[in-house]
Design an enzyme around this catalytic site. Structure first.
Site, short mmCIF file in Angstrom:
data_model
loop_
_atom_site.label_atom_id
_atom_site.label_comp_id
_atom_site.label_asym_id
_atom_site.label_seq_id
_atom_site.Cartn_x
_atom_site.Cartn_y
_atom_site.Cartn_z
N HIS A 77 0.86 -1.19 0.00
CA HIS A 77 0.00 0.00 0.00
C HIS A 77 0.89 1.23 0.00
O HIS A 77 1.48 1.59 1.02
CB HIS A 77 -0.92 -0.01 1.22
CG HIS A 77 -1.89 1.12 1.29
ND1 HIS A 77 -3.25 0.94 1.38
CD2 HIS A 77 -1.70 2.47 1.32
CE1 HIS A 77 -3.86 2.12 1.46
NE2 HIS A 77 -2.93 3.06 1.43
N LYS A 82 1.72 10.66 -5.18
CA LYS A 82 1.77 11.81 -4.28
C LYS A 82 3.17 12.05 -3.73
O LYS A 82 3.44 13.11 -3.15
CB LYS A 82 0.83 11.60 -3.09
CG LYS A 82 -0.66 11.67 -3.38
CD LYS A 82 -1.43 11.63 -2.06
CE LYS A 82 -2.94 11.71 -2.28
NZ LYS A 82 -3.48 10.42 -2.76
N GLU A 229 -10.28 5.54 8.21
CA GLU A 229 -9.00 6.17 8.59
C GLU A 229 -9.29 7.37 9.49
O GLU A 229 -9.10 8.52 9.13
CB GLU A 229 -8.23 6.60 7.34
CG GLU A 229 -6.79 7.01 7.65
CD GLU A 229 -5.98 7.39 6.42
OE1 GLU A 229 -4.80 7.71 6.58
OE2 GLU A 229 -6.53 7.36 5.29
N ASN A 327 2.04 6.74 2.54
CA ASN A 327 2.55 7.97 1.93
C ASN A 327 4.00 8.21 2.31
O ASN A 327 4.48 7.74 3.34
CB ASN A 327 1.69 9.15 2.35
CG ASN A 327 0.26 9.02 1.91
OD1 ASN A 327 -0.49 8.21 2.45
ND2 ASN A 327 -0.14 9.79 0.91
#
Length: 433
Positions: A77, A82, A229, A327
């Site tokens: 994941h 980004k 989340e 991320n």
């Protein structure tokens, strides 16, 4: 340590987690679950695996002196599209809400070269650290999916002999109730990707999920959701996804990421949800670094909960549990370097996966490989490609106490250059002088 410069050689006196071996019969093991083995590498594959040291003096060998060997990491994941925009679009208050707004504004500027170069930078980091496969979520509203999928498709071609790349569409689920959502599903099917999106608690959630499942079933696609989340006790999207999967008897694989709200819900709610998840065959990916960073953040007080999901309870229920990067250096997480070992180290610390460590090392190797449909990845066995990580550490304490910057990464039995890309490569994109 230096790998012999030949096609056939032995790695002797190594330690390997038993849980990551294909051949597990009658292997003596340490209290932490390691066994002592020697591996014969021949033309890029593991030819033999045995507990005793080899006797053939004509084959070169490297004595690892009880160093640990892992298979290469599987990062289940990420958000490569980004990645590495922090200097250009920082999140000054560190909250989830600000991350969303900054990311939406930032994505309006994305063009092919920008997305391609930043994703490639992340892939270079992953490869140097020892990752063999990455699943990345791709922001997919409107024309952005065409731009980003084109860039990722080119990266798939450029890196096909080094790293396996998978794409997941990322939109809010209401998008799949529109003609544009159906077009996106067609595009993902043509790309060979996974249908995905963010599930938010709302009155229309059931209809949104049913529309998403129908699109996936009609096109033979797997599903991958962001769910819950947040720290909202009333956020129960994971349970809704499981109920929908059972209702449709969904034939494909389903992954749900984050699932943070489970950590603040009652034991009864958790038990009911986990039973549904198990019955629906859903796998869970936890993102401990990003969620520790974002959840329960406030400018005037210290956070009081960790933001991660109930990984231990899930595993106890027989639910596949993975950990991944999420991320990297963007508004959702200001740090990170696409390193599977950092993910595992932080997961152990944050979720208390130690003493005993058990087979939690599977959560960044074998388990995500199985969930992502890569049965020859994430494990060590005779006949498999020698895609291996060699750490000087001899046990978990040594492995998780230092960054292991001196690790060896073998791809097809050959030691690769583990030099990380220079941040300066992106200066012109980020406006850094």
């Amino acid at each position: 340590m230096r790998i012999p410069r030949c096609d056939r050689y032995w790695l002797v006196n190594a330690r390997v987690p038993v849980s990551l071996l294909e051949e597990k019969t009658v292997l003596p093991r340490t209290a932490e679950g390691f066994c002592s083995v020697s591996l014969e590498i021949d033309n890029g594959k593991i030819r033999r695996l045995q507990t005793e040291n080899p006797l053939d003096p004509d084959i070169p060998f490297l004595d690892l002196r009880k160093s640990l060997i892992f298979p290469c990491f599987i990062d289940a994941h990420t958000h490569l599209d980004k990645g590495h925009i922090w200097q250009r679009s920082p999140n000054r208050d560190g909250t989830f809400e600000t991350a969303l707004s900054v990311a939406r504004r930032e994505s309006l500027t994305w063009r092919y070269e920008d997305v391609y170069r930043r994703m490639e930078f992340g892939i270079k980091c992953s490869y140097a650290h020892g990752t063999a496969a990455i699943r990345t979520h791709i922001d997919s509203f409107g024309e952005q999916s065409r731009i980003s999928l084109a860039a990722l498709g080119e990266l798939q071609r450029q890196w096909s002999d080094k790293i396996h790349l998978q794409a997941v569409s990322l939109v809010s689920l209401d998008y799949y109730q529109t003609p544009e959502g159906a077009d996106l599903a067609d595009r993902i099917a043509g790309f060979g990707g996974i249908l995905g999106g963010v599930a938010y608690q709302n009155p229309d959630l059931e209809a949104q999920l049913e529309a998403t499942f129908r699109l996936a079933i009609e096109r033979g696609l797997d599903l991958d959701f962001h769910a819950d989340e947040n720290g909202d006790i009333d956020s129960t999207c994971l349970a809704a996804i499981a109920r929908t999967a059972l209702k449709f008897q969904f034939p494909g694989r389903i992954v749900c990421g984050h699932c943070c709200s489970l950590s603040v819900q009652s034991p009864e709610t958790v038990e009911q949800t986990l039973k549904l998840v198990k019955d629906a065959g859903i796998a869970i990916v936890s993102l401990p670094m990003c969620n520790l960073y974002l959840q329960d953040r406030s400018s005037d007080r210290t956070p009081i909960w960790r933001g991660v999901t109930r990984a231990i309870e899930m595993k106890r229920h027989g639910i596949p549990v993975m950990f991944a990067s999420d991320n990297c250096r963007d508004p959702f997480y200001a740090f990170g370097d696409h390193d599977g070992l950092e993910v595992f180290t932080q997961a152990v610390r944050i979720a208390h996966l130690d003493t005993p460590y058990g087979d939690w090392c599977d959560s960044v190797t074998r388990t995500p490989a199985d969930v992502l449909g890569l049965p020859h990845f994430g494990r060590i066995g005779v006949g498999l490609e020698a895609n291996l990580l060699i750490f000087k550490a001899r046990d978990f304490s040594e492995l998780l106490s230092r960054p292991q910057f001196d690790r060896l990464v073998l791809r097809n039995g050959k030691s690769i250059d583990t030099t990380l890309p220079d941040y300066r490569e992106l200066d012109d994109l980020l406006g850094i002088e």
